[in-house]
Scaffold this motif. Structure first.
Motif, PDB file in Angstrom:
ATOM      1  N   TYR A 141       2.609 -37.741 -35.818  1.00 13.61           N
ATOM      2  CA  TYR A 141       3.502 -38.378 -34.834  1.00 13.61           C
ATOM      3  C   TYR A 141       4.673 -39.038 -35.555  1.00 13.61           C
ATOM      4  O   TYR A 141       5.823 -38.884 -35.175  1.00 13.61           O
ATOM      5  N   GLU A 142       4.324 -39.781 -36.603  1.00 15.09           N
ATOM      6  CA  GLU A 142       5.353 -40.555 -37.311  1.00 15.09           C
ATOM      7  C   GLU A 142       6.346 -39.628 -38.021  1.00 15.09           C
ATOM      8  O   GLU A 142       7.557 -39.862 -38.010  1.00 15.09           O
ATOM      9  N   ALA A 143       5.833 -38.549 -38.605  1.00 19.44           N
ATOM     10  CA  ALA A 143       6.704 -37.636 -39.350  1.00 19.44           C
ATOM     11  C   ALA A 143       7.715 -36.957 -38.433  1.00 19.44           C
ATOM     12  O   ALA A 143       8.853 -36.708 -38.813  1.00 19.44           O
ATOM     13  N   VAL A 144       7.292 -36.694 -37.199  1.00 18.76           N
ATOM     14  CA  VAL A 144       8.156 -35.915 -36.315  1.00 18.76           C
ATOM     15  C   VAL A 144       9.102 -36.793 -35.492  1.00 18.76           C
ATOM     16  O   VAL A 144      10.181 -36.373 -35.109  1.00 18.76           O
ATOM     17  N   SER A 145       8.689 -38.048 -35.231  1.00 23.30           N
ATOM     18  CA  SER A 145       9.503 -38.870 -34.333  1.00 23.30           C
ATOM     19  C   SER A 145       9.929 -40.207 -34.939  1.00 23.30           C
ATOM     20  O   SER A 145      10.813 -40.872 -34.416  1.00 23.30           O
ATOM     21  N   GLY A 146       9.270 -40.614 -36.022  1.00 21.27           N
ATOM     22  CA  GLY A 146       9.601 -41.917 -36.609  1.00 21.27           C
ATOM     23  C   GLY A 146       8.718 -43.037 -36.105  1.00 21.27           C
ATOM     24  O   GLY A 146       8.777 -44.152 -36.610  1.00 21.27           O
ATOM     25  N   ALA A 147       7.882 -42.771 -35.089  1.00 22.02           N
ATOM     26  CA  ALA A 147       6.997 -43.815 -34.546  1.00 22.02           C
ATOM     27  C   ALA A 147       5.564 -43.305 -34.519  1.00 22.02           C
ATOM     28  O   ALA A 147       5.325 -42.142 -34.213  1.00 22.02           O
ATOM     29  N   ARG A 148       4.634 -44.183 -34.830  1.00 23.86           N
ATOM     30  CA  ARG A 148       3.226 -43.763 -34.858  1.00 23.86           C
ATOM     31  C   ARG A 148       2.643 -43.607 -33.452  1.00 23.86           C
ATOM     32  O   ARG A 148       1.723 -42.838 -33.245  1.00 23.86           O
ATOM     33  N   MET A 149       3.137 -44.387 -32.507  1.00 26.31           N
ATOM     34  CA  MET A 149       2.569 -44.304 -31.158  1.00 26.31           C
ATOM     35  C   MET A 149       3.582 -43.859 -30.114  1.00 26.31           C
ATOM     36  O   MET A 149       3.463 -42.806 -29.531  1.00 26.31           O
ATOM     37  N   HIS A 150       4.595 -44.677 -29.885  1.00 28.62           N
ATOM     38  CA  HIS A 150       5.525 -44.401 -28.786  1.00 28.62           C
ATOM     39  C   HIS A 150       6.638 -43.488 -29.288  1.00 28.62           C
ATOM     40  O   HIS A 150       7.705 -43.933 -29.691  1.00 28.62           O
ATOM     41  N   ALA A 151       6.361 -42.183 -29.219  1.00 31.62           N
ATOM     42  CA  ALA A 151       7.165 -41.218 -29.949  1.00 31.62           C
ATOM     43  C   ALA A 151       8.540 -40.941 -29.331  1.00 31.62           C
ATOM     44  O   ALA A 151       9.520 -40.799 -30.039  1.00 31.62           O
ATOM     45  N   THR A 152       8.610 -40.856 -27.998  1.00 32.16           N
ATOM     46  CA  THR A 152       9.835 -40.429 -27.308  1.00 32.16           C
ATOM     47  C   THR A 152      10.377 -39.149 -27.959  1.00 32.16           C
ATOM     48  O   THR A 152      11.554 -39.050 -28.281  1.00 32.16           O
ATOM     49  N   ARG A 161      13.705 -32.804 -32.225  1.00 33.63           N
ATOM     50  CA  ARG A 161      14.133 -32.032 -33.405  1.00 33.63           C
ATOM     51  C   ARG A 161      12.994 -31.118 -33.840  1.00 33.63           C
ATOM     52  O   ARG A 161      11.859 -31.274 -33.390  1.00 33.63           O
ATOM     53  N   ASP A 162      13.318 -30.199 -34.748  1.00 32.99           N
ATOM     54  CA  ASP A 162      12.299 -29.265 -35.242  1.00 32.99           C
ATOM     55  C   ASP A 162      11.319 -29.983 -36.173  1.00 32.99           C
ATOM     56  O   ASP A 162      11.555 -31.115 -36.595  1.00 32.99           O
ATOM     57  N   LEU A 163      10.238 -29.307 -36.495  1.00 24.55           N
ATOM     58  CA  LEU A 163       9.205 -29.913 -37.353  1.00 24.55           C
ATOM     59  C   LEU A 163       9.738 -30.109 -38.771  1.00 24.55           C
ATOM     60  O   LEU A 163      10.408 -29.225 -39.310  1.00 24.55           O
ATOM     61  N   PRO A 164       9.441 -31.244 -39.398  1.00 28.83           N
ATOM     62  CA  PRO A 164       9.959 -31.501 -40.746  1.00 28.83           C
ATOM     63  C   PRO A 164       9.344 -30.582 -41.801  1.00 28.83           C
ATOM     64  O   PRO A 164       8.225 -30.087 -41.637  1.00 28.83           O
ATOM     65  N   ASP A 165      10.104 -30.374 -42.887  1.00 24.13           N
ATOM     66  CA  ASP A 165       9.630 -29.496 -43.971  1.00 24.13           C
ATOM     67  C   ASP A 165       8.721 -30.222 -44.956  1.00 24.13           C
ATOM     68  O   ASP A 165       8.147 -29.593 -45.840  1.00 24.13           O
ATOM     69  N   ALA A 166       8.641 -31.536 -44.851  1.00 21.07           N
ATOM     70  CA  ALA A 166       7.804 -32.294 -45.787  1.00 21.07           C
ATOM     71  C   ALA A 166       7.126 -33.443 -45.054  1.00 21.07           C
ATOM     72  O   ALA A 166       7.637 -33.945 -44.061  1.00 21.07           O
ATOM     73  N   MET A 167       5.958 -33.831 -45.558  1.00 17.26           N
ATOM     74  CA  MET A 167       5.234 -34.974 -44.993  1.00 17.26           C
ATOM     75  C   MET A 167       5.457 -36.196 -45.881  1.00 17.26           C
ATOM     76  O   MET A 167       5.579 -36.064 -47.105  1.00 17.26           O
ATOM     77  N   PRO A 168       5.508 -37.389 -45.305  1.00 17.71           N
ATOM     78  CA  PRO A 168       5.594 -38.598 -46.142  1.00 17.71           C
ATOM     79  C   PRO A 168       4.369 -38.679 -47.054  1.00 17.71           C
ATOM     80  O   PRO A 168       3.275 -38.288 -46.645  1.00 17.71           O
ATOM     81  N   LYS A 169       4.572 -39.187 -48.268  1.00 18.04           N
ATOM     82  CA  LYS A 169       3.454 -39.240 -49.230  1.00 18.04           C
ATOM     83  C   LYS A 169       3.084 -40.686 -49.547  1.00 18.04           C
ATOM     84  O   LYS A 169       3.904 -41.590 -49.464  1.00 18.04           O
ATOM     85  N   TYR A 170       1.817 -40.874 -49.917  1.00 18.85           N
ATOM     86  CA  TYR A 170       1.361 -42.197 -50.368  1.00 18.85           C
ATOM     87  C   TYR A 170       1.938 -42.483 -51.756  1.00 18.85           C
ATOM     88  O   TYR A 170       2.155 -41.565 -52.540  1.00 18.85           O
ATOM     89  N   GLU A 171       2.169 -43.751 -52.048  1.00 12.82           N
ATOM     90  CA  GLU A 171       2.644 -44.130 -53.380  1.00 12.82           C
ATOM     91  C   GLU A 171       1.656 -45.090 -54.014  1.00 12.82           C
ATOM     92  O   GLU A 171       0.964 -45.834 -53.322  1.00 12.82           O
ATOM     93  N   ALA A 172       1.591 -45.053 -55.343  1.00  8.12           N
ATOM     94  CA  ALA A 172       0.665 -45.934 -56.062  1.00  8.12           C
ATOM     95  C   ALA A 172       1.072 -47.390 -55.844  1.00  8.12           C
ATOM     96  O   ALA A 172       2.259 -47.712 -55.762  1.00  8.12           O
ATOM     97  N   SER A 173       0.080 -48.265 -55.730  1.00  8.59           N
ATOM     98  CA  SER A 173       0.349 -49.700 -55.552  1.00  8.59           C
ATOM     99  C   SER A 173      -0.815 -50.471 -56.149  1.00  8.59           C
ATOM    100  O   SER A 173      -1.727 -49.885 -56.737  1.00  8.59           O
TER     101      SER A 173
END
Length: 417
Positions: A141-152, A161-173
């Motif tokens: 949801y978040e990758a495609v619309s920017g929101a985890r719940m209320h996507a609009t 918009r079309d489906l993104p070519d990449a998924m957000p990745k976790y970073e070391a912390s």
């Protein structure tokens, strides 16, 4: 003989098992329920009236906030009603993306349902398992619309918009070291379709885990078998839809009976129950998760090999790209008009119902030719199911009320709207 006196008690509105702000007024004879009176209206947000005061596109976000567990499905009915009134034809790729996200949303909804329903009845582990899977889909949801719940994310004429070519990745912390991050990012190396495909490969085994925990569990069966039995005839009379109707053995699914978008091209089964009790409704929803997974898989295969537009090319309904807007005066005018006063739909009225995870979610729009609806009416599945609360709980014990609320899978955003 001592005189037995009925007494009245409140269940909710802040009860942890009430799935929102449900207030039940229960008339008890000892531990047995004589009458259950659902009091609703505590969450009322006047969504229908608000939508009548805004241009059509500005109300898409309100739809997400109705049933806040199956967000994109509510959007879908609303934008389909607008398209039907305006006579818009969505590009086929846009249809497949919508159907894929409808089914992802159905899985999200049923995961929330199985987690909370089991938690209400006393099973803890399923809740944690279900939320583990929900997390992956929320990332989509978040990758495609920017929101985890209320996507609009759905728009009249297609999707944002079309489906993104990449998924957000976790970073070391300081909470996650490199090894953990690498493990978490394994499925995120490719495109979004790769990520969802990886999920659909893993998911059937996850559903098996839930079934191992519940399906033959002695306590689970004692709490759900034979509870709140609804006959097929009575389910139809009460206006049940979705898993509540199919759990009673009525094979009615709008994706099959009145196909919309590209559902008629997809291969899936409709699970139905036999007894019409809480246990059957549980089994129906479990199988629905498997079928949704199957549909998502078919959509992925189709989307991989069929590129194309995801929304119509009509400046009256869809904003131009930023690039065009900066260089073309006509596009700038379209953009300005669309975001200030929106578009006007022809006079008339239209009803569109879709098979939302909880049942038939319908939108009825009456247009008087202006840029906002003259009247908007929402048909929420949960509202009809809640009306049967008295009939379903009468003669059962107080503890069974919780099982009935769970099996109805109600969310108060849409019940009160």
């Amino acid at each position: 003989m001592p005189e037995i006196r009925n007494y009245t008690m409140n269940f909710g509105p802040q009860h942890p098992a009430a799935h929102g702000v449900l207030r039940l007024v229960l008339e008890m004879d000892g531990e047995v329920i004589q009458r259950a009176d659902p009091h609703i209206g505590l969450l009322h947000r006047a969504t229908e009236k608000l939508a009548e005061s805004k241009p059509y596109n500005q109300s898409i976000g309100y739809m997400d906030r109705l049933d806040y567990v199956s967000m994109m499905c509510s959007e879908h009915a609303y934008v389909m009603a607008i398209e039907k009134l305006a006579g818009l034809e969505v590009p086929i790729r846009g249809q497949y993306i919508r159907v894929m996200f409808d089914e992802i949303t159905r899985i999200l909804n049923h995961l929330m349902w199985i987690g909370t329903h089991a938690l209400d009845i006393g099973a803890m582990t399923v809740f944690l398992y279900a939320f583990r899977e929900r997390e992956d889909l929320m990332d989509c949801y978040e990758a495609v619309s920017g929101a985890r719940m209320h996507a609009t994310y759905y728009r009249p004429g297609g999707v944002y918009r079309d489906l993104p070519d990449a998924m957000p990745k976790y970073e070391a912390s300081k909470w996650r070291n490199d090894t953990t991050v690498n493990r978490l990012n394994e499925a995120r190396q490719g495109s979004m379709l790769d990520f969802i495909e990886d999920f659909t490969t893993r998911f059937p085994a996850c559903v098996d885990e839930y079934e191992t925990l519940l399906t033959d569990n002695r306590i689970w069966k004692q709490r759900t078998v034979g509870i709140a039995v609804v006959t097929p005839e009575r389910a139809v009379q009460l206006g049940f839809t979705g898993p509540m109707l199919r759990g009673s053995g009525v094979e009615w699914d709008l994706r099959r009976k009145q196909p919309y978008e590209c559902y008629s091209d997809l291969d899936f089964d409709i699970p139905i129950g036999v007894e019409g009790d809480c246990y059957d409704r549980y089994l129906v929803r479990i199988e629905e998760m498997r079928q949704s997974n199957r549909i998502v898989r078919q959509c992925i295969d189709w989307l991989r090999v069929n590129p194309g537009p995801v929304k119509i090319d009509d400046g009256k309904y869809v904003p131009p790209s930023r690039e065009n807007m900066k260089g073309d005066m006509e596009a700038l005018i379209h953009h300005f008009k669309l975001f200030t006063e929106g578009y006007c739909l022809p006079e008339g009225e239209v009803y569109v119902g879709i098979e939302a995870p909880k049942g038939e979610f319908g939108i009825h729009i009456v247009s008087d030719g202006a840029n906002k609806p003259y009247r908007l009416k929402i048909r929420a599945p949960g509202f009809t199911h809640l009306a049967a609360m008295d009939e379903m709980t009468r003669g059962h014990m107080l503890a069974d009320v919780v099982a009935v609320i769970g099996t109805q899978d109600i969310v108060f955003g849409e019940v009160d709207r």
